[in-house]
Design a protein around this motif. Sequence first.
Motif, PDB file in Angstrom:
ATOM      1  N   ASP A  68       0.960  -1.062  -0.341  1.00  0.00           N
ATOM      2  CA  ASP A  68      -0.158  -0.170   0.281  1.00  0.00           C
ATOM      3  C   ASP A  68       0.918   1.248  -0.083  1.00  0.00           C
ATOM      4  OD1 ASP A  68      -2.768  -1.004  -0.205  1.00  0.00           O
ATOM      5  OD2 ASP A  68      -2.472  -1.258   1.673  1.00  0.00           O
ATOM      6  N   ALA A  69       2.049   1.235  -0.071  1.00  0.00           N
ATOM      7  CA  ALA A  69       2.991   2.914  -0.582  1.00  0.00           C
ATOM      8  C   ALA A  69       2.610   3.554  -1.601  1.00  0.00           C
ATOM      9  CB  ALA A  69       4.433   1.648  -0.541  1.00  0.00           C
ATOM     10  N   PRO A  70       2.744   4.516  -1.779  1.00  0.00           N
ATOM     11  CA  PRO A  70       2.843   5.645  -2.866  1.00  0.00           C
ATOM     12  C   PRO A  70       2.761   4.894  -3.913  1.00  0.00           C
ATOM     13  CG  PRO A  70       3.245   6.613  -0.651  1.00  0.00           C
ATOM     14  CD  PRO A  70       3.307   5.147  -0.229  1.00  0.00           C
ATOM     15  N   TRP A  71       3.893   4.632  -3.866  1.00  0.00           N
ATOM     16  CA  TRP A  71       4.617   4.590  -5.085  1.00  0.00           C
ATOM     17  C   TRP A  71       4.206   2.971  -5.979  1.00  0.00           C
ATOM     18  CZ3 TRP A  71       7.729   4.018  -0.711  1.00  0.00           C
ATOM     19  CH2 TRP A  71       7.620   2.917  -1.189  1.00  0.00           C
ATOM     20  N   ALA A  72       3.246   2.438  -5.480  1.00  0.00           N
ATOM     21  CA  ALA A  72       2.753   0.933  -5.914  1.00  0.00           C
ATOM     22  C   ALA A  72       1.393   0.957  -5.533  1.00  0.00           C
ATOM     23  CB  ALA A  72       2.018   0.053  -4.346  1.00  0.00           C
ATOM     24  N   ARG A  73       0.879   2.313  -6.193  1.00  0.00           N
ATOM     25  CA  ARG A  73      -0.746   2.849  -6.565  1.00  0.00           C
ATOM     26  C   ARG A  73      -0.476   3.309  -7.605  1.00  0.00           C
ATOM     27  NH1 ARG A  73      -1.986   6.197  -1.428  1.00  0.00           N
ATOM     28  NH2 ARG A  73      -2.034   5.215   0.244  1.00  0.00           N
ATOM     29  N   SER A  74       0.844   3.430  -8.170  1.00  0.00           N
ATOM     30  CA  SER A  74       0.820   3.688  -9.460  1.00  0.00           C
ATOM     31  C   SER A  74       0.648   2.766 -10.836  1.00  0.00           C
ATOM     32  CB  SER A  74       2.646   4.521 -10.031  1.00  0.00           C
ATOM     33  OG  SER A  74       3.196   3.314  -9.162  1.00  0.00           O
ATOM     34  N   TYR A  75       0.944   1.673 -11.006  1.00  0.00           N
ATOM     35  CA  TYR A  75       0.243   0.752 -12.181  1.00  0.00           C
ATOM     36  C   TYR A  75      -1.072   1.282 -12.765  1.00  0.00           C
ATOM     37  CZ  TYR A  75      -0.392  -3.592 -13.662  1.00  0.00           C
ATOM     38  OH  TYR A  75      -0.991  -4.972 -15.198  1.00  0.00           O
ATOM     39  N   ALA A 183       5.414  12.661  -6.802  1.00  0.00           N
ATOM     40  CA  ALA A 183       4.439  13.475  -7.787  1.00  0.00           C
ATOM     41  C   ALA A 183       2.954  11.971  -6.674  1.00  0.00           C
ATOM     42  CB  ALA A 183       4.228  12.433  -8.645  1.00  0.00           C
ATOM     43  N   PRO A 184       3.282  11.174  -6.052  1.00  0.00           N
ATOM     44  CA  PRO A 184       2.988  10.053  -5.154  1.00  0.00           C
ATOM     45  C   PRO A 184       2.054  10.798  -3.553  1.00  0.00           C
ATOM     46  CG  PRO A 184       4.331   8.862  -6.215  1.00  0.00           C
ATOM     47  CD  PRO A 184       4.691  10.281  -6.031  1.00  0.00           C
ATOM     48  N   ASN A 185       3.199  11.555  -3.249  1.00  0.00           N
ATOM     49  CA  ASN A 185       3.041  12.051  -1.832  1.00  0.00           C
ATOM     50  C   ASN A 185       2.651  13.552  -2.184  1.00  0.00           C
ATOM     51  OD1 ASN A 185       4.685  10.550  -0.367  1.00  0.00           O
ATOM     52  ND2 ASN A 185       6.403  11.630  -0.975  1.00  0.00           N
ATOM     53  N   LEU A 186       2.097  13.528  -3.375  1.00  0.00           N
ATOM     54  CA  LEU A 186       1.299  15.253  -4.024  1.00  0.00           C
ATOM     55  C   LEU A 186      -0.172  14.559  -3.496  1.00  0.00           C
ATOM     56  CD1 LEU A 186       1.781  18.232  -4.491  1.00  0.00           C
ATOM     57  CD2 LEU A 186       1.268  17.365  -6.647  1.00  0.00           C
ATOM     58  N   VAL A 187       0.056  13.095  -4.836  1.00  0.00           N
ATOM     59  CA  VAL A 187      -1.821  12.683  -4.900  1.00  0.00           C
ATOM     60  C   VAL A 187      -2.157  12.641  -3.313  1.00  0.00           C
ATOM     61  CG1 VAL A 187      -2.811  11.390  -5.761  1.00  0.00           C
ATOM     62  CG2 VAL A 187      -1.042  12.285  -6.685  1.00  0.00           C
ATOM     63  N   ARG A 376       0.170  -5.077   4.179  1.00  0.00           N
ATOM     64  CA  ARG A 376       0.390  -4.031   2.931  1.00  0.00           C
ATOM     65  C   ARG A 376       1.311  -3.299   3.479  1.00  0.00           C
ATOM     66  NH1 ARG A 376      -0.602  -7.109  -2.203  1.00  0.00           N
ATOM     67  NH2 ARG A 376      -2.157  -9.235  -1.367  1.00  0.00           N
ATOM     68  N   LYS A 377       1.640  -3.164   4.284  1.00  0.00           N
ATOM     69  CA  LYS A 377       2.435  -2.152   4.295  1.00  0.00           C
ATOM     70  C   LYS A 377       3.801  -2.546   4.135  1.00  0.00           C
ATOM     71  CE  LYS A 377       0.474   0.337   8.864  1.00  0.00           C
ATOM     72  NZ  LYS A 377       0.711   1.178   9.670  1.00  0.00           N
ATOM     73  N   GLU A 378       4.878  -1.661   3.365  1.00  0.00           N
ATOM     74  CA  GLU A 378       6.234  -2.002   2.597  1.00  0.00           C
ATOM     75  C   GLU A 378       6.558  -2.155   4.150  1.00  0.00           C
ATOM     76  OE1 GLU A 378       8.935  -1.925   0.593  1.00  0.00           O
ATOM     77  OE2 GLU A 378       6.884  -1.857  -0.266  1.00  0.00           O
TER      78      GLU A 378
END
Length: 381
Positions: A68-75, A183-187, A376-378
């Motif tokens: 569930d990390a921010p970068w994992a939502r980029s898919y 960008a993920p932190n901004l979102v 789901r935490k990194e």
Amino acid sequence: MSHTPLGGPGWRARLLAPVADRGNALHPGAWWLWALGLAVAASRTTNPLLLGLIVGVAGYVVAARRTDAPWARSYGAFVKLGLFVVALRIVFSMALGSPIPGTHEVFTLPELPLPGWVQGIRIGGRVTAEQLVFALYEGLKLAALLICVGAANALANPARLLKSLPGALYEAGVAVVVAMTFAPNLVADVVRLRTARRLRGRPTGGVRAVLRIGLPVLEGALERSVAVAASMDARGYGRTARVPPAVRRTTNVLTLGGLLGVCAGSYGLLAAEGAGYGLPLLAAGLLAAVAGLRLGGRRSVRTRYRPDRFGPRSWLVAASGLAVAVLMILANGYAPEALHPGVVPLTAPELPLWPALSVLPGLLPAVVAPVPPADRKEPSA
């Protein structure tokens, strides 16, 4: 002395992938090698069934091992970008024409007359089913490449990937990681502020709401930038050691020559007829680049805290992606018609058995890679 029988629960526990923690977390480079292997396989075919199978393999592994990390939502963003690329490729084919001849006319667009010095280019005109299918195949290949890169972005921790970079690339790696995580932190900030306004009964749409959300987001981004700069300065970012001029020149020659060899070898692997020279050139370029980067690392005066190791599971994940790439390159030699279905005459694509089986090793990470925790935490770096 007690022992566990061959079919007992102890053996099953050993065969199953463990729950991910800091000690057994997969090396981020393994995820990138796996994804690049799938991307190379996707570049060797225009068969939509095979491309769909490659995308399905990548999506299944992401769904099974994503946190569930921010970068994992980029898919999801990469999937949407791939669909946009497919639609854009079809629109360009309709608007600018295609060299593919066709007999099944779909419709005709108003054609814009052009001067003679741009002969061979047209805007509008006759649109055939053959050119639309050809544009669809090419767009699907580009979309599959983007989705494979998105899978690597969703699975590999960028901060841990930075720790694994050679010392010579440390400064460039920091800049890339900061840009990737901004960008993920901004979102995430925008989502958090919109949720807070919704819970307080305030509107989340309209120009006024956007302005009131944008100011706290900008303030948070500036505070985060100052914190990152202070952290980098405290850790000695940018400080270098003295290196003799001869070593520095040798480093530059090896690194530049190696990177050029890697680029030329990669182009050969991605090109239709370059597999013969691409692999040796890529291997020679990698060796020269690694030697140059190791020499260049002498100027770095930093240390690594708990460096990541390329363990057996990391090797299996990386090898699965490389196996898919090699098998698909071999399949391109003995079954080119199946990997590149023709559009003239227009025929339905078929799923070839052996090339399809060549994609299945890419599912191995869903079995051997450590399973994310229940929350789901990194794992902490």
